[in-house]
Every structure is written in structure tokens, then in C-alpha cells.
Scaffold this motif. Structure first.
Motif, PDB file in Angstrom:
ATOM      1  N   UNK A  22       0.762  -1.234  -0.012  1.00 52.96           N
ATOM      2  CA  UNK A  22       0.039  -0.070   0.098  1.00 52.96           C
ATOM      3  C   UNK A  22       0.771   1.243   0.083  1.00 52.96           C
ATOM      4  N   UNK A  23       1.867   1.289   0.909  1.00 53.87           N
ATOM      5  CA  UNK A  23       2.828   2.579   0.943  1.00 53.87           C
ATOM      6  C   UNK A  23       3.472   2.441  -0.091  1.00 53.87           C
ATOM      7  N   UNK A  24       4.093   1.196  -0.760  1.00 53.15           N
ATOM      8  CA  UNK A  24       4.952   1.315  -1.971  1.00 53.15           C
ATOM      9  C   UNK A  24       4.390   1.907  -3.093  1.00 53.15           C
ATOM     10  N   UNK A  25       3.196   1.604  -3.306  1.00 50.29           N
ATOM     11  CA  UNK A  25       2.510   2.391  -4.509  1.00 50.29           C
ATOM     12  C   UNK A  25       2.255   3.830  -4.343  1.00 50.29           C
ATOM     13  N   UNK A  26       1.941   4.303  -3.366  1.00 47.98           N
ATOM     14  CA  UNK A  26       1.831   5.871  -2.866  1.00 47.98           C
ATOM     15  C   UNK A  26       3.140   6.357  -3.333  1.00 47.98           C
ATOM     16  N   UNK A  27       4.237   5.892  -2.713  1.00 48.91           N
ATOM     17  CA  UNK A  27       5.715   6.376  -2.798  1.00 48.91           C
ATOM     18  C   UNK A  27       5.952   6.266  -4.462  1.00 48.91           C
ATOM     19  N   UNK A  28       5.744   5.216  -5.172  1.00 42.51           N
ATOM     20  CA  UNK A  28       6.148   5.442  -6.309  1.00 42.51           C
ATOM     21  C   UNK A  28       5.554   6.210  -7.175  1.00 42.51           C
ATOM     22  N   UNK A  29       4.088   6.649  -7.000  1.00 39.74           N
ATOM     23  CA  UNK A  29       3.469   7.578  -7.715  1.00 39.74           C
ATOM     24  C   UNK A  29       3.948   9.102  -7.481  1.00 39.74           C
ATOM     25  N   UNK A  30       4.138   9.275  -6.155  1.00 40.52           N
ATOM     26  CA  UNK A  30       4.546  10.411  -5.705  1.00 40.52           C
ATOM     27  C   UNK A  30       5.953  10.838  -5.974  1.00 40.52           C
ATOM     28  N   UNK A  31       6.722   9.891  -6.320  1.00 40.38           N
ATOM     29  CA  UNK A  31       8.068   9.984  -6.734  1.00 40.38           C
ATOM     30  C   UNK A  31       8.118  10.296  -8.394  1.00 40.38           C
ATOM     31  N   UNK A  32       7.231   9.786  -9.092  1.00 42.17           N
ATOM     32  CA  UNK A  32       7.039   9.921 -10.463  1.00 42.17           C
ATOM     33  C   UNK A  32       6.710  11.591 -10.586  1.00 42.17           C
ATOM     34  N   UNK A  39      11.943   3.510 -14.738  1.00 39.93           N
ATOM     35  CA  UNK A  39      11.790   4.161 -15.787  1.00 39.93           C
ATOM     36  C   UNK A  39      10.413   5.049 -15.716  1.00 39.93           C
ATOM     37  N   UNK A  40       9.439   4.451 -14.953  1.00 40.34           N
ATOM     38  CA  UNK A  40       8.193   5.021 -14.794  1.00 40.34           C
ATOM     39  C   UNK A  40       8.428   6.275 -14.238  1.00 40.34           C
ATOM     40  N   UNK A  41       9.344   6.493 -13.195  1.00 41.08           N
ATOM     41  CA  UNK A  41       9.750   7.620 -12.323  1.00 41.08           C
ATOM     42  C   UNK A  41      10.351   8.716 -13.351  1.00 41.08           C
ATOM     43  N   UNK A  42      11.316   7.939 -14.021  1.00 36.99           N
ATOM     44  CA  UNK A  42      12.081   8.782 -14.964  1.00 36.99           C
ATOM     45  C   UNK A  42      11.069   9.594 -15.969  1.00 36.99           C
ATOM     46  N   UNK A  43       9.818   8.961 -16.313  1.00 36.22           N
ATOM     47  CA  UNK A  43       9.017   9.349 -17.566  1.00 36.22           C
ATOM     48  C   UNK A  43       7.935  10.156 -16.856  1.00 36.22           C
ATOM     49  N   UNK A  44       7.998  10.384 -15.496  1.00 39.54           N
ATOM     50  CA  UNK A  44       7.099  11.301 -14.662  1.00 39.54           C
ATOM     51  C   UNK A  44       5.682  10.798 -14.899  1.00 39.54           C
ATOM     52  N   UNK A  45       5.414   9.537 -15.365  1.00 39.59           N
ATOM     53  CA  UNK A  45       4.078   8.787 -15.239  1.00 39.59           C
ATOM     54  C   UNK A  45       3.551   8.105 -13.986  1.00 39.59           C
ATOM     55  N   UNK A  46       2.887   8.783 -13.231  1.00 42.98           N
ATOM     56  CA  UNK A  46       2.374   8.406 -12.011  1.00 42.98           C
ATOM     57  C   UNK A  46       1.788   7.003 -11.939  1.00 42.98           C
ATOM     58  N   UNK A  47       0.826   6.767 -13.089  1.00 39.22           N
ATOM     59  CA  UNK A  47       0.001   5.639 -13.206  1.00 39.22           C
ATOM     60  C   UNK A  47       1.048   4.469 -13.433  1.00 39.22           C
ATOM     61  N   UNK A  48       1.975   4.516 -14.444  1.00 39.43           N
ATOM     62  CA  UNK A  48       2.995   3.608 -14.663  1.00 39.43           C
ATOM     63  C   UNK A  48       3.703   3.352 -13.523  1.00 39.43           C
ATOM     64  N   UNK A  49       4.163   4.347 -12.761  1.00 40.11           N
ATOM     65  CA  UNK A  49       4.944   4.030 -11.539  1.00 40.11           C
ATOM     66  C   UNK A  49       4.174   3.043 -10.371  1.00 40.11           C
ATOM     67  N   UNK A  50       3.039   3.517 -10.288  1.00 39.27           N
ATOM     68  CA  UNK A  50       2.056   2.897  -9.507  1.00 39.27           C
ATOM     69  C   UNK A  50       1.948   1.550  -9.824  1.00 39.27           C
ATOM     70  N   UNK A  60       3.547  -1.921  -7.727  1.00 38.58           N
ATOM     71  CA  UNK A  60       2.679  -3.094  -7.371  1.00 38.58           C
ATOM     72  C   UNK A  60       3.077  -4.289  -7.889  1.00 38.58           C
ATOM     73  N   UNK A  61       3.240  -4.347  -9.153  1.00 39.96           N
ATOM     74  CA  UNK A  61       3.861  -5.424  -9.602  1.00 39.96           C
ATOM     75  C   UNK A  61       5.172  -6.009  -9.189  1.00 39.96           C
ATOM     76  N   UNK A  62       5.898  -5.134  -8.788  1.00 41.86           N
ATOM     77  CA  UNK A  62       7.318  -5.526  -7.932  1.00 41.86           C
ATOM     78  C   UNK A  62       7.027  -6.109  -6.709  1.00 41.86           C
TER      79      UNK A  62
END
Length: 236
Positions: free
Chosen positions: A105-115, A199-210, A214-216
Motif C-alpha cells: 500500500x505504501x509502496x504504490x503511493x511512494x512510487x506515484x509521488x516519486x514520479x 523508468x516510470x519515475x524517469x518518465x514522470x508517469x504516476x500511473x505507470x509508476x504505481x 505494485x507488480x514489483x
């Protein structure tokens, strides 16, 4: 390469037995522990060893010592913080399931915000850390490099609370990491699981990062559970 053999010291063993006695209720919340001399004798250790164990229990938030009063069991279910997680995980594997749940739960939030917020140096650091995972010489090195990736990901959010939360979750996981090394034995595969996040963070794509986080999280959790060595289960 086989996992290294861990040799407990007398302090380690005493801390574990006292921790189990406290969390298991043998020494109830609010109760004073027996006097040091008596307690040390009952466990067959000297008072110096007992004092070292007490320091660790105090750091974990399980007891408090007052001069002239003694050592008392704290109300750790009411006053305790996430600093207790390592002690609880070492006592009962069921806590790992709860850590995995929060991790997802926390990881997906962090990923999206990082993007959303990552600066160029953050992106560079994440990509370099993926390379460090790929270069790991054994499961333990890969696992530690993977943990550092998640610290960098949390740092990329610009929110220091997320970084502290990540450190807390890793603090509950790393003490038992040798039993959960399965996803990290293949350095290339471990790096490939992290690369889409970077790479999703690099692209600034929040949905892709989330989705990538989650997959990871889902994939590594499944591998950890499948490869975990059974440990003796203890009651809460």
C-alpha cells in the motif's frame, strides 16, 4: 553460495528470551521485572549481560528502567511505535504478512509521488541503483542493494516522512532477510523487476509508476513466501 551461519551471542539469546516472555505476557504490562541479581541468576548469566539485554529491550520500547525503582514492562501495545517491528517479526512470522500488506500500500503511493516529484539527480540515482542490483555478487548483496533502491525511491518523493516509513518497514524486514533471499539470488532478474519502476519515475508517469511498484511488490512477495525457510512459529 550458502547463507552464512549466524551465531547468537549470550546477549542475543537472553534478549530473545526476555522479549518473548514480555510479548507473550509472562511479564505483564506494568509489572516490575525481578531484581537484576535474581533475574540474571534465573537465566544463568551475569548482570553485565543482563544490562546489555535491557538496553536493547529499552531501545525496542518494551521496558523502562528507573533508578531506585527497577525495570518495568511498558504498555507497548498502547505506547509502542514501529520500532517494535523487528522484535515482533523475529518472534512471529505472521507479522511479515502484515508488513507485506503495508509495503504494497505504501509502496504504490511512494512510487506515484516519486514520479510526480523526482528531480534529475533522483532519476540518475535510481538508475544507478538498478545497475548496483544487477552487479550484486550474491543474494545478500543484491538484497541490500534492492533495499537501498527503495530508500532512494522514497527520497525522490521529497517527503521525509515517506523515507522514515520506508526505513521502518525495512527495519522489520532486514533482520530476517536471510530467510527471504529467494527473489535476489538472480541479480539480473532482480534488476529487471526494478527497472520499470525507475523508468516510470524517469518518465514522470504516476500511473505507470504505481503499476510498476505494485507488480514489483506482488512478484517479490510471492517469491519470498515460496522460498522462505520455515521457522518455528511462536504464539503471540
Amino acid at each position: 553460495m550458502e547463507d552464512p551461519i549466524i551465531r547468537d551471542t549470550t546477549v542475543d539469546a537472553l534478549e530473545r528470551r526476555l522479549r518473548d516472555a514480555i510479548i507473550g505476557g509472562r511479564h505483564p504490562v506494568g509489572a516490575l521485572l525481578p531484581p537484576e541479581r535474581e533475574l540474571a541468576a534465573s537465566y544463568g548469566v551475569n548482570r553485565t549481560t543482563l544490562k546489555h539485554a535491557f538496553v536493547r529491550l529499552m531501545q525496542a520500547g518494551l521496558v523502562e528502567t528507573r533508578h531506585g525503582v527497577g525495570t518495568r514492562v511498558r504498555d507497548f501495545w498502547r505506547l509502542g511505535t514501529a520500532e517494535l517491528l523487528p522484535s515482533l517479526v523475529l518472534r512471529d512470522d505472521a507479522w511479515l504478512g502484515e508488513i507485506f500488506e503495508v509495503r504494497r500500500q505504501v509502496g504504490t503511493l511512494i512510487g506515484a509521488m516519486a514520479a510526480r516529484r523526482a528531480a534529475a539527480p533522483d532519476v540518475l540515482a535510481l538508475r544507478e541503483q538498478v545497475a548496483a542490483v544487477r552487479a550484486g555478487a550474491d543474494g545478500d548483496q543484491v538484497q541490500l542493494a534492492d533495499a537501498e533502491f527503495h530508500r532512494l525511491l522514497a527520497r525522490a518523493t521529497g517527503n521525509r516522512v515517506y523515507l522514515l516509513m520506508t526505513n521502518t518497514l525495512l527495519g522489520g524486514y532486514l533482520p530476517v532477510r536471510q530467510a527471504l533471499v529467494a527473489p535476489f539470488r538472480d541479480a539480473g532478474a532482480a534488476a529487471d523487476r526494478l527497472r520499470p519502476v525507475a523508468e516510470a519515475v524517469a518518465a514522470g508517469d504516476e500511473d505507470a509508476a504505481r503499476r510498476a511498484v505494485e507488480t514489483y511488490m506482488t512478484d517479490t512477495e510471492a517469491l519470498m513466501r515460496a522460498g522462505a525457510r520455515p521457522r518455528a512459529r511462536r504464539r503471540r
